[in-house]
Write an enzyme that holds these catalytic residues in place. Sequence first.
Site, PDB file in Angstrom:
ATOM      1  N   HIS A  74       0.582  -1.221   0.158  1.00  0.00           N
ATOM      2  CA  HIS A  74      -0.158  -0.714  -0.053  1.00  0.00           C
ATOM      3  C   HIS A  74       1.106   1.677   0.270  1.00  0.00           C
ATOM      4  CE1 HIS A  74      -3.587  -2.220  -0.033  1.00  0.00           C
ATOM      5  NE2 HIS A  74      -2.944  -3.187   1.627  1.00  0.00           N
ATOM      6  N   ASP A 100       3.804  -1.103  -4.473  1.00  0.00           N
ATOM      7  CA  ASP A 100       3.031  -1.623  -4.988  1.00  0.00           C
ATOM      8  C   ASP A 100       3.514  -1.878  -6.387  1.00  0.00           C
ATOM      9  OD1 ASP A 100       1.304  -2.252  -2.688  1.00  0.00           O
ATOM     10  OD2 ASP A 100      -0.593  -0.886  -3.548  1.00  0.00           O
TER      11      ASP A 100
END
Length: 176
Positions: free
Chosen positions: A86, A91
């Site tokens: 996150h 990511d």
Amino acid sequence: RDEDTDIPAIFIDRLNDFIGNSILVAHNRSFDISFLKSEYERVFESFPNNPIICTLKLSRKLFPNLTSRSLGDVAKHLKIRHKNLHRALADATLTAKIFIKLLDKLKSDYLIKTFEELKAFESLPNRKNKGIIIKEGVGKDFINIPDSPGVYIFKNKKDKPLYVGKSKSLKKRVTN
């Protein structure tokens, strides 16, 4: 432009230079791209019309038995280590690693070698019924389905007909 609008505009210019005509990859295309589109709109720019591959859609087809296909769960299933989930860069890096593993699987298990075959596979219906088998080489098969009237046959594992149907567009019927 004032100083507050120049920074996002400079960012968008640099992003456009970076992505160019590349194929974009996202794990949840509509969610991820919505953030980028929002930033483009803030500086009155149109989001580029680059093709986008969604690793979430591919994961749904390749791993129908996974209860969750979140970025972290797909990474775990593929035995990819990660940290700082996150966070944008983490990511993006994880999505790239997942995409490479998915490409390897698609090439070896489904004989998918071209972008057109990849897009065709991505657009296949999800395998909600865990018993549905997507056969090897489906990418080429799907590309070759005509967008014209015809008759189709659904067969079981033993190659026995289960259903015979007709359609005005075979390609559209297969994707429903």
